[in-house]
Design a protein around this motif. Structure first.
Motif, PDB file in Angstrom:
ATOM      1  N   LEU A 102       0.831  -1.212   0.000  1.00  0.00           N
ATOM      2  CA  LEU A 102       0.000   0.000   0.000  1.00  0.00           C
ATOM      3  C   LEU A 102       0.863   1.258   0.000  1.00  0.00           C
ATOM      4  O   LEU A 102       0.565   2.230  -0.709  1.00  0.00           O
ATOM      5  CB  LEU A 102      -0.953   0.007   1.193  1.00  0.00           C
ATOM      6  CG  LEU A 102      -2.221  -0.807   1.026  1.00  0.00           C
ATOM      7  CD1 LEU A 102      -2.993  -0.904   2.330  1.00  0.00           C
ATOM      8  CD2 LEU A 102      -3.103  -0.215  -0.066  1.00  0.00           C
ATOM      9  N   LEU A 136       2.008   1.812  -3.495  1.00  0.00           N
ATOM     10  CA  LEU A 136       0.947   2.369  -4.339  1.00  0.00           C
ATOM     11  C   LEU A 136       0.764   3.863  -4.094  1.00  0.00           C
ATOM     12  O   LEU A 136       0.628   4.651  -5.034  1.00  0.00           O
ATOM     13  CB  LEU A 136      -0.378   1.641  -4.080  1.00  0.00           C
ATOM     14  CG  LEU A 136      -0.555   0.277  -4.720  1.00  0.00           C
ATOM     15  CD1 LEU A 136      -1.837  -0.379  -4.214  1.00  0.00           C
ATOM     16  CD2 LEU A 136      -0.583   0.391  -6.228  1.00  0.00           C
ATOM     17  N   VAL A 137       0.741   4.257  -2.821  1.00  0.00           N
ATOM     18  CA  VAL A 137       0.560   5.664  -2.477  1.00  0.00           C
ATOM     19  C   VAL A 137       1.736   6.485  -3.006  1.00  0.00           C
ATOM     20  O   VAL A 137       1.542   7.580  -3.551  1.00  0.00           O
ATOM     21  CB  VAL A 137       0.396   5.837  -0.951  1.00  0.00           C
ATOM     22  CG1 VAL A 137       0.494   7.302  -0.548  1.00  0.00           C
ATOM     23  CG2 VAL A 137      -0.930   5.241  -0.494  1.00  0.00           C
ATOM     24  N   TYR A 169       1.212   6.531  -6.972  1.00  0.00           N
ATOM     25  CA  TYR A 169       0.012   7.127  -7.556  1.00  0.00           C
ATOM     26  C   TYR A 169      -0.623   8.241  -6.742  1.00  0.00           C
ATOM     27  O   TYR A 169      -1.538   8.882  -7.224  1.00  0.00           O
ATOM     28  CB  TYR A 169      -1.042   6.036  -7.796  1.00  0.00           C
ATOM     29  CG  TYR A 169      -0.594   4.996  -8.773  1.00  0.00           C
ATOM     30  CD1 TYR A 169      -0.576   5.252 -10.137  1.00  0.00           C
ATOM     31  CD2 TYR A 169      -0.179   3.747  -8.332  1.00  0.00           C
ATOM     32  CE1 TYR A 169      -0.162   4.299 -11.042  1.00  0.00           C
ATOM     33  CE2 TYR A 169       0.231   2.777  -9.229  1.00  0.00           C
ATOM     34  CZ  TYR A 169       0.241   3.061 -10.583  1.00  0.00           C
ATOM     35  OH  TYR A 169       0.653   2.116 -11.475  1.00  0.00           O
ATOM     36  N   LEU A 175      -1.975   9.323  -2.483  1.00  0.00           N
ATOM     37  CA  LEU A 175      -2.974   8.834  -1.532  1.00  0.00           C
ATOM     38  C   LEU A 175      -4.386   9.039  -2.075  1.00  0.00           C
ATOM     39  O   LEU A 175      -5.234   8.156  -1.985  1.00  0.00           O
ATOM     40  CB  LEU A 175      -2.817   9.537  -0.177  1.00  0.00           C
ATOM     41  CG  LEU A 175      -3.816   9.149   0.902  1.00  0.00           C
ATOM     42  CD1 LEU A 175      -3.714   7.660   1.215  1.00  0.00           C
ATOM     43  CD2 LEU A 175      -3.589   9.981   2.162  1.00  0.00           C
ATOM     44  N   THR A 184      -5.487   9.126  -5.156  1.00  0.00           N
ATOM     45  CA  THR A 184      -5.815   8.165  -6.210  1.00  0.00           C
ATOM     46  C   THR A 184      -6.078   6.780  -5.636  1.00  0.00           C
ATOM     47  O   THR A 184      -7.041   6.107  -6.015  1.00  0.00           O
ATOM     48  CB  THR A 184      -4.676   8.105  -7.252  1.00  0.00           C
ATOM     49  OG1 THR A 184      -4.534   9.410  -7.835  1.00  0.00           O
ATOM     50  CG2 THR A 184      -4.962   7.085  -8.336  1.00  0.00           C
ATOM     51  N   VAL A 185      -5.242   6.351  -4.696  1.00  0.00           N
ATOM     52  CA  VAL A 185      -5.421   5.033  -4.084  1.00  0.00           C
ATOM     53  C   VAL A 185      -6.755   4.977  -3.336  1.00  0.00           C
ATOM     54  O   VAL A 185      -7.504   4.010  -3.459  1.00  0.00           O
ATOM     55  CB  VAL A 185      -4.234   4.688  -3.152  1.00  0.00           C
ATOM     56  CG1 VAL A 185      -4.520   3.432  -2.344  1.00  0.00           C
ATOM     57  CG2 VAL A 185      -2.950   4.530  -3.965  1.00  0.00           C
ATOM     58  N   GLN A 186      -7.066   6.033  -2.590  1.00  0.00           N
ATOM     59  CA  GLN A 186      -8.342   6.055  -1.863  1.00  0.00           C
ATOM     60  C   GLN A 186      -9.530   6.062  -2.823  1.00  0.00           C
ATOM     61  O   GLN A 186     -10.542   5.416  -2.565  1.00  0.00           O
ATOM     62  CB  GLN A 186      -8.397   7.268  -0.929  1.00  0.00           C
ATOM     63  CG  GLN A 186      -7.503   7.111   0.271  1.00  0.00           C
ATOM     64  CD  GLN A 186      -7.498   8.327   1.166  1.00  0.00           C
ATOM     65  OE1 GLN A 186      -7.692   9.459   0.717  1.00  0.00           O
ATOM     66  NE2 GLN A 186      -7.260   8.100   2.451  1.00  0.00           N
ATOM     67  N   TYR A 200      -9.638   4.717  -5.836  1.00  0.00           N
ATOM     68  CA  TYR A 200      -9.802   3.361  -6.378  1.00  0.00           C
ATOM     69  C   TYR A 200     -10.340   2.390  -5.333  1.00  0.00           C
ATOM     70  O   TYR A 200     -11.126   1.495  -5.657  1.00  0.00           O
ATOM     71  CB  TYR A 200      -8.487   2.850  -6.977  1.00  0.00           C
ATOM     72  CG  TYR A 200      -8.329   3.267  -8.417  1.00  0.00           C
ATOM     73  CD1 TYR A 200      -8.857   2.491  -9.437  1.00  0.00           C
ATOM     74  CD2 TYR A 200      -7.690   4.454  -8.747  1.00  0.00           C
ATOM     75  CE1 TYR A 200      -8.739   2.885 -10.764  1.00  0.00           C
ATOM     76  CE2 TYR A 200      -7.569   4.864 -10.059  1.00  0.00           C
ATOM     77  CZ  TYR A 200      -8.095   4.079 -11.068  1.00  0.00           C
ATOM     78  OH  TYR A 200      -7.990   4.467 -12.372  1.00  0.00           O
ATOM     79  N   MET A 201      -9.944   2.565  -4.078  1.00  0.00           N
ATOM     80  CA  MET A 201     -10.511   1.717  -3.018  1.00  0.00           C
ATOM     81  C   MET A 201     -12.016   1.933  -2.915  1.00  0.00           C
ATOM     82  O   MET A 201     -12.784   0.980  -2.741  1.00  0.00           O
ATOM     83  CB  MET A 201      -9.826   2.000  -1.685  1.00  0.00           C
ATOM     84  CG  MET A 201      -8.429   1.469  -1.589  1.00  0.00           C
ATOM     85  SD  MET A 201      -7.734   1.886   0.034  1.00  0.00           S
ATOM     86  CE  MET A 201      -6.387   0.745   0.110  1.00  0.00           C
TER      87      MET A 201
END
Length: 121
Positions: A36, A39-40, A43, A45, A47-49, A51-52
């Motif tokens: 994780l 990923l952060v 991309y 934080l 963007t990752v949030q 997509y989640m």
């Protein structure tokens, strides 16, 4: 603390296997944390949030669709199941489905009391 965990699990059927399972789970969690972070870093934080949230929304829609389809195939808003634990304690489940909303209400009324024994070791 290994001693504390060992004390908590001392009555389990296979303590060495349980401890190995816990160690594997902790290792998997650490690996997930590292991935994780990568990923952060790559991309952001935000963007990752985002997509989640997309994944959670998609999962919700998939479950709602499954419940709607089950309701259509079953032909009833209510599904009832009964079983018993090894000690004879009843497990009663009544599921009330809403085809319109794709929701379900799980009612365990009539199920026996919680038992302290380990039935799923």
């Amino acid at each position: 603390d290994t001693e504390g965990i060992t004390e908590l699990l001392k009555d389990s059927r296979n303590l060495p296997d349980n401890l190995s399972d816990l160690r594997a789970q902790v290792a998997a969690n650490h690996a997930g944390i590292g991935l994780l972070h990568q990923l952060v870093e790559e991309y952001s934080l935000e963007t990752v949030q985002r997509y989640m949230a997309y994944i959670q929304d998609n999962a919700e829609q998939a479950v709602r669709s499954l419940l709607k389809d089950f309701r259509k195939r079953h032909g009833s808003d209510i599904v009832i199941a009964r079983d018993a634990m090894d000690d004879g304690s009843p497990i009663c489940l009544k599921i009330t489905l809403s085809e319109e909303e794709g929701t379900a209400v799980f009612d365990f009324t009539g199920t026996g009391a919680q038992v302290l024994a380990n039935h799923n070791a």
